[in-house]
Design an enzyme around this catalytic site. Structure first.
Site, short mmCIF file in Angstrom:
data_model
loop_
_atom_site.label_atom_id
_atom_site.label_comp_id
_atom_site.label_asym_id
_atom_site.label_seq_id
_atom_site.Cartn_x
_atom_site.Cartn_y
_atom_site.Cartn_z
N TYR A 153 -0.87 7.97 22.05
CA TYR A 153 -0.41 6.58 22.19
C TYR A 153 0.49 6.19 21.01
O TYR A 153 1.59 5.65 21.20
CB TYR A 153 -1.65 5.67 22.25
N1 LIG Z 1 -3.91 -4.89 23.81
C1 LIG Z 1 -3.63 -4.41 22.62
O1 LIG Z 1 -4.48 -4.38 21.72
C2 LIG Z 1 -2.25 -3.89 22.32
C3 LIG Z 1 -1.96 -3.59 20.99
C4 LIG Z 1 -0.70 -3.10 20.67
C5 LIG Z 1 0.24 -2.93 21.66
N2 LIG Z 1 -0.07 -3.23 22.95
C6 LIG Z 1 0.98 -3.00 23.95
O2 LIG Z 1 1.22 -4.19 24.67
C7 LIG Z 1 1.63 -3.87 26.01
C8 LIG Z 1 0.75 -4.62 27.00
O3 LIG Z 1 -0.58 -4.19 26.81
P1 LIG Z 1 -1.85 -4.96 27.41
O4 LIG Z 1 -2.91 -4.87 26.40
O5 LIG Z 1 -1.44 -6.28 27.95
O6 LIG Z 1 -2.22 -3.97 28.62
P2 LIG Z 1 -2.94 -4.26 30.04
O7 LIG Z 1 -3.72 -5.52 30.00
O8 LIG Z 1 -3.63 -2.98 30.39
O9 LIG Z 1 -1.69 -4.48 31.02
C9 LIG Z 1 -0.78 -3.43 31.23
C10 LIG Z 1 0.30 -3.87 32.18
O10 LIG Z 1 1.21 -2.76 32.35
C11 LIG Z 1 1.40 -2.55 33.74
N3 LIG Z 1 1.74 -1.15 34.00
C12 LIG Z 1 1.00 -0.04 33.74
N4 LIG Z 1 1.67 1.06 34.15
C13 LIG Z 1 2.83 0.62 34.68
C14 LIG Z 1 3.94 1.27 35.27
N5 LIG Z 1 3.99 2.62 35.41
N6 LIG Z 1 4.99 0.52 35.71
C15 LIG Z 1 4.96 -0.84 35.58
N7 LIG Z 1 3.93 -1.50 35.04
C16 LIG Z 1 2.88 -0.77 34.59
C17 LIG Z 1 0.12 -2.98 34.39
O11 LIG Z 1 0.39 -3.33 35.74
P3 LIG Z 1 -0.51 -2.75 36.97
O12 LIG Z 1 -1.92 -3.19 36.73
O13 LIG Z 1 0.12 -3.36 38.17
O14 LIG Z 1 -0.35 -1.26 36.90
C18 LIG Z 1 -0.22 -4.23 33.56
O15 LIG Z 1 0.49 -5.35 34.04
C19 LIG Z 1 1.55 -2.34 26.12
O16 LIG Z 1 2.82 -1.78 25.91
C20 LIG Z 1 0.61 -1.97 24.99
O17 LIG Z 1 0.82 -0.66 24.54
C21 LIG Z 1 -1.29 -3.70 23.30
#
Ligand SMILES: NC(=O)c1ccc[n+]([C@@H]2O[C@H](COP(=O)([O-])OP(=O)(O)OC[C@H]3O[C@@H](n4cnc5c(N)ncnc54)[C@H](OP(=O)(O)O)[C@@H]3O)[C@@H](O)[C@H]2O)c1
Length: 245
Positions: A153
């Site tokens: 990741y």
């Molecule tokens: N949460 C954290 O602590 C954290 C920290 C640092 C960075 N981030 C980054 O922030 C971003 C959002 O994370 P989150 O925590 O909100 O994750 P999340 O709640 O798991 O949501 C992920 C989103 O990405 C979509 N997705 C997954 N695979 C996809 C694909 N192949 N094409 C299009 N959409 C896709 C999912 O849609 P579906 O359900 O429709 O697949 C969902 O809407 C990510 O890039 C993550 O790496 C998160």
């Protein structure tokens, strides 16, 4: 707030941080595309909540790891709303566990969505976001922290940061800014699924501000980067992690 730019695509906006970004940009006045891969019901709920608040939004399915689907995402957005002004490459996935136990399919999936998916978005955005527009990528604050269990990741996001810096230089002459936001632990499915309550508590204890981030903490930063006011911020990674690192 009024913008001189008006249409935003947010990838992975059916839940979590992406959903909060979509709601925030719609509240800022953008016509907002709520992209998703699988969660159609949740994407439609995000659109409904935006419309209920007086905004304009459209849900469009596209797997960001597929370049043709990303091109189609732009085509459908342009057909509905006209020029694309802001692209937020937010879609991302993770797995957690020691590098020695990473399965090939998980490795490939993380590369496909986080790295290839963001590349597909950046490439299409570089071709089609209007001059003076914005490209905003999601990285992670784990870069620099090098937390065990997050090798692949972290590697995908390090590559995203590298491309962010380079694309910012390539698109500067067109007044398109390219920046990244690197959140620390934010309370979403991505963080909470697969981690024990004890581990989440340990993470929280490491945060000087004493709480996990909320999706809205990140959405407000994206809102600034998408706005006219951020016009001279380019090629930067903004880390938001409560002071953890
Ligand atoms: N949460 C954290 O602590 C954290 C920290 C640092 C960075 N981030 C980054 O922030 C971003 C959002 O994370 P989150 O925590 O909100 O994750 P999340 O709640 O798991 O949501 C992920 C989103 O990405 C979509 N997705 C997954 N695979 C996809 C694909 N192949 N094409 C299009 N959409 C896709 C999912 O849609 P579906 O359900 O429709 O697949 C969902 O809407 C990510 O890039 C993550 O790496 C998160």
């Amino acid at each position: 707030m009024t913008h001189d730019i008006s249409t935003a695509i947010v990838t992975g906006a059916s839940k979590g941080i992406g959903a909060a970004i979509a709601r925030q940009l719609a509240a800022d006045g953008f016509q907002t595309v709520v992209n998703y891969a699988e969660s159609v019901g949740q994407a439609e709920d995000v659109v409904a909540s935006i419309e209920a608040a007086g905004g304009q939004a459209l849900a469009i399915r596209a797997d960001v790891s597929d370049p043709r689907a990303v091109a189609d995402l732009f085509e459908r957005t342009e057909a509905q709303f006209g020029t694309v002004d802001v692209l937020v490459n937010n879609a991302g996935v993770t797995t957690f566990g020691p590098l020695s136990e990473v399965r090939d399919e998980d490795y490939q999936h993380l590369i496909a969505v986080n790295l290839t998916g963001t590349f597909n978005g950046m490439r299409e955005g570089a071709r089609r976001v209007r001059d003076g527009g914005r490209i905003i990528n999601l990285s992670t604050s784990i870069i620099g922290h090098y937390s065990p269990g997050n090798a692949v990741y972290t590697a995908t996001k390090a590559a995203v940061e590298a491309m962010t810096h380079i694309l910012a230089k390539e698109l500067g002459p067109r007044r398109i800014t390219v920046n990244a936001v690197a959140p620390g632990p934010v309370a979403t499915e991505l963080l909470l699924a697969g981690r024990s309550p004890e581990l989440i508590q340990r993470l929280t204890n490491e945060i000087p501000l004493g709480r996990l981030g909320q999706p809205e903490d990140i959405a407000r930063i994206v809102s600034f980067l998408a706005s006219a006011e951020s016009g001279w911020v380019n090629g930067q990674v903004i880390r938001a992690n409560g002071g953890r690192n």
